[in-house]
Design a protein around this motif. Structure first.
Motif, mmCIF file in Angstrom:
data_model
loop_
_atom_site.group_PDB
_atom_site.id
_atom_site.type_symbol
_atom_site.label_atom_id
_atom_site.label_comp_id
_atom_site.label_asym_id
_atom_site.label_seq_id
_atom_site.Cartn_x
_atom_site.Cartn_y
_atom_site.Cartn_z
ATOM 1 N N ASN A 1 9.502 0.312 8.532
ATOM 2 C CA ASN A 1 10.692 0.049 7.710
ATOM 3 C C ASN A 1 10.409 0.340 6.241
ATOM 4 N N GLY A 2 9.512 1.282 6.002
ATOM 5 C CA GLY A 2 9.223 1.683 4.633
ATOM 6 C C GLY A 2 8.179 0.859 3.923
ATOM 7 N N GLY A 3 7.501 -0.039 4.613
ATOM 8 C CA GLY A 3 6.480 -0.859 3.984
ATOM 9 C C GLY A 3 5.327 -0.032 3.463
ATOM 10 N N LYS A 4 4.676 -0.499 2.390
ATOM 11 C CA LYS A 4 3.644 0.293 1.725
ATOM 12 C C LYS A 4 2.245 -0.296 1.846
ATOM 13 N N ILE A 5 2.090 -1.399 2.562
ATOM 14 C CA ILE A 5 0.753 -1.933 2.786
ATOM 15 C C ILE A 5 0.066 -1.086 3.850
ATOM 16 N N ARG A 6 -1.193 -0.743 3.602
ATOM 17 C CA ARG A 6 -1.939 0.095 4.541
ATOM 18 C C ARG A 6 -3.245 -0.599 4.947
ATOM 19 N N ILE A 7 -3.612 -0.413 6.198
ATOM 20 C CA ILE A 7 -4.897 -0.883 6.712
ATOM 21 C C ILE A 7 -5.933 0.159 6.325
ATOM 22 N N HIS B 1 2.336 -7.572 -2.053
ATOM 23 C CA HIS B 1 3.586 -6.929 -2.462
ATOM 24 C C HIS B 1 3.880 -7.204 -3.943
ATOM 25 N N ALA B 2 3.629 -8.439 -4.353
ATOM 26 C CA ALA B 2 3.945 -8.838 -5.725
ATOM 27 C C ALA B 2 2.966 -8.251 -6.734
ATOM 28 N N GLY B 3 1.816 -7.801 -6.257
ATOM 29 C CA GLY B 3 0.827 -7.227 -7.153
ATOM 30 C C GLY B 3 -0.078 -8.238 -7.823
ATOM 31 N N THR B 4 0.039 -9.512 -7.464
ATOM 32 C CA THR B 4 -0.836 -10.526 -8.054
ATOM 33 C C THR B 4 -2.233 -10.469 -7.454
ATOM 34 N N HIS B 5 -2.347 -9.901 -6.244
ATOM 35 C CA HIS B 5 -3.618 -9.735 -5.562
ATOM 36 C C HIS B 5 -3.726 -8.275 -5.111
ATOM 37 N N GLN B 6 -4.935 -7.770 -5.056
ATOM 38 C CA GLN B 6 -5.102 -6.337 -4.872
ATOM 39 C C GLN B 6 -5.527 -5.921 -3.462
ATOM 40 N N LYS C 1 1.554 -15.401 3.193
ATOM 41 C CA LYS C 1 1.415 -15.494 1.739
ATOM 42 C C LYS C 1 0.552 -14.347 1.196
ATOM 43 N N ILE C 2 -0.407 -13.908 1.988
ATOM 44 C CA ILE C 2 -1.237 -12.777 1.569
ATOM 45 C C ILE C 2 -0.376 -11.536 1.391
ATOM 46 N N PHE C 3 0.487 -11.255 2.379
ATOM 47 C CA PHE C 3 1.353 -10.084 2.279
ATOM 48 C C PHE C 3 2.300 -10.204 1.085
ATOM 49 N N HIS C 4 2.798 -11.398 0.863
ATOM 50 C CA HIS C 4 3.692 -11.629 -0.276
ATOM 51 C C HIS C 4 2.985 -11.304 -1.582
ATOM 52 N N VAL D 1 -8.878 -11.211 -4.055
ATOM 53 C CA VAL D 1 -8.892 -10.857 -2.636
ATOM 54 C C VAL D 1 -8.670 -12.109 -1.782
ATOM 55 N N PRO D 2 -7.480 -12.277 -1.220
ATOM 56 C CA PRO D 2 -7.228 -13.430 -0.362
ATOM 57 C C PRO D 2 -7.707 -13.210 1.066
ATOM 58 N N VAL D 3 -8.229 -14.264 1.681
ATOM 59 C CA VAL D 3 -8.580 -14.293 3.101
ATOM 60 C C VAL D 3 -7.830 -15.474 3.721
ATOM 61 N N VAL D 4 -7.743 -15.486 5.045
ATOM 62 C CA VAL D 4 -6.868 -16.477 5.688
ATOM 63 C C VAL D 4 -7.520 -17.846 5.828
ATOM 64 N N SER D 5 -8.815 -17.877 6.155
ATOM 65 C CA SER D 5 -9.446 -19.174 6.413
ATOM 66 C C SER D 5 -10.957 -19.049 6.270
#
Length: 322
Positions: free
Chosen positions: A95-101, A75-80, A69-72, A31-35
């Motif tokens: 634009n078809g993005g699959k990330i959901r809040i 998307h890559a599936g390395t982080h959940q 980098k979190i979004f990347h 789980v990545p956080v920004v700061s």
């Protein structure tokens, strides 16, 4: 001949065979956080109190310095699961993005407007260089509000994408930027070092879904119980943080890398300005404000219809409350 230790070992083995749940593996979540700022303290609290473990989760919190980098990595599936600002999620959803809040954390910006010592008013920012996290999200979209309050136009300042709050703090000290929005306790540290505090951003933008929990839609559907458990533990961490201010001050000083006095002040400001959504809920007003600012900034076409179902899925949060 059996020894006492060998008998104990046999008893333990038989117990594991009789109770398979004891040997079930935990689900690992990166789980990545920004700061290292106050709105991630509920997650660190949940980690320390063992709330994630109680949900069968091995949560590894990782501190980044930018949301891109979190979004990347989501998307890559390395982080959940990510905890970050939401503008890119909204833009991509059209634009078809699959990330959901899936839940809310900070429902208004916990930042102060920090500037070089000689800058005393918002009007003094005209012609200056302002550092932001990126050109697509977060603090970038508040610069227009600051310009309006200072009596000048957005075009009258130079906006540079430099990265997260720690980077902005360093660049202020190096005098490479003139102003940067800083969440506390970094803002307190800046004031103590002689920088000017031109006011709380929450007063200019009282409703803004700043930081939220997000996950890839496909991953979330396939791992529903893990996401629901994560949200349940995170909500418990939020409740515990506010209910135990002394413990939270100690943990805050450690995780935010600041003094106990600044950590306690951060908790008090969080409560007094009502920054964090204690039940992790998302409000329509805060989401609409993000959407509207993105349109004003040109990140979304002006005619784009506000359709939160495109980028929000609160079903996991609702299930975590049962």
């Amino acid at each position: 001949m059996f020894t006492v230790s060998s008998v104990r070992h046999l008893i333990y083995v038989f117990a594991l065979l009789l109770v398979p749940s004891l040997v079930q593996a935990e689900t690992t979540l990166r789980v990545p956080v920004v700061s290292r700022t106050i709105f991630y303290l509920p997650a660190w609290t949940a980690e320390k109190q063992g709330f994630f473990k109680q949900e069968g989760l091995d949560v590894k919190l990782e501190v980044y310095d930018a949301s891109d980098k979190i979004f990347h990595d989501l998307h890559a599936g390395t982080h959940q699961i990510g905890i970050a600002s939401i503008e890119s999620v909204i833009a991509e959803s059209y634009n078809g993005g699959k990330i959901r809040i899936v839940a809310g954390i900070a429902k208004r910006p916990p930042h102060f407007i920090i500037a070089q010592p000689e800058i005393k008013t918002l009007a003094d920012l005209k012609g200056k260089t302002i550092g932001v996290v990126s050109m697509h999200e977060g603090t970038t979209f508040f610069i227009a509000d600051i310009a309006k309050a200072g009596g000048f136009k957005l075009e009258d300042v130079k906006v540079e994408a430099v990265g997260g709050s720690p980077t902005r703090q360093r660049l202020l000290k190096e005098r490479k930027i003139d102003m940067g929005l800083q969440p506390y306790p970094l803002s307190y540290e800046a004031e103590a070092a002689g920088f000017s505090n031109l006011g709380a951003m929450a007063k200019l933008v009282p409703d803004y879904q700043f930081v939220s929990v997000m996950a890839d839609e496909d991953w979330a559907r396939a791992n529903r119980s893990a996401l629901v458990g994560f949200l349940k533990a995170l909500r418990r961490g939020t409740d515990y943080m506010f209910a135990h201010p002394d413990e939270s001050t100690e943990l805050g000083a450690t995780e935010l890398r600041t003094s106990p006095a600044f950590a306690r002040r951060a908790l008090d400001d969080t409560s007094n300005m009502d920054i964090i959504s204690r039940d992790l809920s998302l409000t329509d007003a805060s989401l609409r404000r993000v959407f509207g600012i993105m349109q004003q900034a040109g990140a979304l076409p002006g005619e784009t219809a506000y359709e939160p179902a495109r980028f929000v899925d609160e079903s996991y949060l609702a299930e975590s409350r049962r």
